[in-house]
Write a protein that holds these residues in place. Structure first.
Motif, PDB file in Angstrom:
ATOM      1  N   ILE A  85       0.844  -1.194   0.000  1.00  0.00           N
ATOM      2  CA  ILE A  85       0.000   0.000   0.000  1.00  0.00           C
ATOM      3  C   ILE A  85       0.879   1.243   0.000  1.00  0.00           C
ATOM      4  O   ILE A  85       1.904   1.297   0.689  1.00  0.00           O
ATOM      5  N   ALA A  86       0.467   2.257  -0.762  1.00  0.00           N
ATOM      6  CA  ALA A  86       1.125   3.556  -0.767  1.00  0.00           C
ATOM      7  C   ALA A  86       0.061   4.641  -0.801  1.00  0.00           C
ATOM      8  O   ALA A  86      -0.973   4.484  -1.447  1.00  0.00           O
ATOM      9  N   ALA A  87       0.304   5.732  -0.072  1.00  0.00           N
ATOM     10  CA  ALA A  87      -0.679   6.824  -0.044  1.00  0.00           C
ATOM     11  C   ALA A  87      -0.003   8.117   0.378  1.00  0.00           C
ATOM     12  O   ALA A  87       0.774   8.138   1.331  1.00  0.00           O
ATOM     13  N   PHE A  88      -0.303   9.200  -0.348  1.00  0.00           N
ATOM     14  CA  PHE A  88       0.116  10.550   0.031  1.00  0.00           C
ATOM     15  C   PHE A  88      -1.141  11.388   0.260  1.00  0.00           C
ATOM     16  O   PHE A  88      -1.465  12.279  -0.542  1.00  0.00           O
ATOM     17  N   PRO A  89      -1.883  11.158   1.325  1.00  0.00           N
ATOM     18  CA  PRO A  89      -3.219  11.752   1.449  1.00  0.00           C
ATOM     19  C   PRO A  89      -3.269  13.167   1.995  1.00  0.00           C
ATOM     20  O   PRO A  89      -4.278  13.843   1.832  1.00  0.00           O
ATOM     21  N   MET A  90      -2.202  13.645   2.625  1.00  0.00           N
ATOM     22  CA  MET A  90      -2.350  14.827   3.456  1.00  0.00           C
ATOM     23  C   MET A  90      -2.492  16.131   2.668  1.00  0.00           C
ATOM     24  O   MET A  90      -3.169  17.058   3.106  1.00  0.00           O
ATOM     25  N   TYR A  91      -1.855  16.235   1.523  1.00  0.00           N
ATOM     26  CA  TYR A  91      -1.962  17.446   0.701  1.00  0.00           C
ATOM     27  C   TYR A  91      -2.458  17.129  -0.707  1.00  0.00           C
ATOM     28  O   TYR A  91      -2.252  17.899  -1.643  1.00  0.00           O
ATOM     29  N   ASP A  92      -3.111  15.988  -0.838  1.00  0.00           N
ATOM     30  CA  ASP A  92      -3.572  15.532  -2.150  1.00  0.00           C
ATOM     31  C   ASP A  92      -4.927  16.156  -2.465  1.00  0.00           C
ATOM     32  O   ASP A  92      -5.914  15.869  -1.815  1.00  0.00           O
ATOM     33  N   ARG A  93      -4.953  17.039  -3.434  1.00  0.00           N
ATOM     34  CA  ARG A  93      -6.198  17.640  -3.900  1.00  0.00           C
ATOM     35  C   ARG A  93      -6.186  17.587  -5.426  1.00  0.00           C
ATOM     36  O   ARG A  93      -5.124  17.395  -6.038  1.00  0.00           O
TER      37      ARG A  93
END
Length: 244
Positions: A2-10
């Motif tokens: 799993i990989a995720a960059f959710p914090m500033y992803d818009r």
């Protein structure tokens, strides 16, 4: 994995975050084809299959630090905080321009969530150190929604992650209705993490290589200039607030 960059992803920067992930995957030599964008954040952060994700400092130090590996913190390349750190802007409606922090004594705060360092812990600490009372608290669900509540007059002020705020200034019309009253002291920036069994040094190298392979314009778009190695103790040293 799993990989995720959710914090500033818009939506406006999603393609560049995808570019970063593909560069990381190429440098690392393995990993999922795509980021996970629709999963529960806690499930992602605590998954034994986690290769790389970004979390918030408050959840990290209170619930995740013994369950994940700390990869590092982003160098945002901003003047307001040193590399590996960030801060919160205390934003009020533009009619408050020229006022200072004591003018918000007893005012209504919009905060994104109780376990947010930038939206709650930082502003609680900052106001406490200045002997200023925070009045009623309204949970919004995100920094962007907190800012909108202030712009609409539902709340008097909000503490916004400075990178989220800079993205709002760039992309959201309602940001013109807000003014920054103050800023909190810098604290360690939102940490990159992986599952405990992962090879931390290998991930660090691949992430550094991926960031540097981005164009300068892409790095500026993401407010991501590099990776800073911070010890776990730097996060643990930040005070924990009471619940809102």
């Amino acid at each position: 994995m799993i990989a995720a960059f959710p914090m500033y992803d818009r939506p406006e920067v999603a393609a560049t975050w995808d570019r970063l992930w593909h560069l990381f995957r190429a440098a690392y030599g393995n990993g999922p084809q795509q980021q996970t964008r629709d999963g529960d954040l806690w499930d992602t952060w605590k998954s034994p299959d986690l290769l790389l994700a970004q979390t918030c400092g408050f959840p990290y130090r209170t619930r995740l630090k013994d369950k994940v590996a700390l990869i590092g913190a982003p160098d945002h390349g901003i003047l307001e905080a040193p590399a590996g750190h960030y801060c919160s802007v205390v934003a009020a409606h533009r009619r408050c321009e020229g006022q200072n922090l004591p003018a918000l004594d007893g005012a209504t705060l919009a905060y994104n969530e109780p376990l947010s360092q930038s939206g709650w812990a930082a502003v609680w600490r900052h106001f406490d150190q200045h002997n200023i009372r925070i009045g009623p608290r309204l949970q919004s669900g995100s920094h962007r929604e907190s800012a909108q509540m202030v712009a609409q007059g539902t709340a008097d002020f909000a503490a916004l992650d400075i990178i989220s705020w800079k993205l709002m200034e760039r992309y959201d019309d309602f940001a013109a209705d807000l003014v920054v009253i103050d800023m909190t002291p810098p604290t360690p920036a939102l940490p990159f993490i992986s599952a405990c069994y992962q090879d931390v040094e290998r991930i660090q190298k691949a992430l550094r290589d991926a960031i540097q392979t981005l164009t300068s314009g892409q790095r500026e778009e993401l407010y991501l200039q590099g990776l800073v190695t911070l010890p776990q103790s730097s996060y643990e040293a930040v005070p924990n607030p009471p619940a809102p």
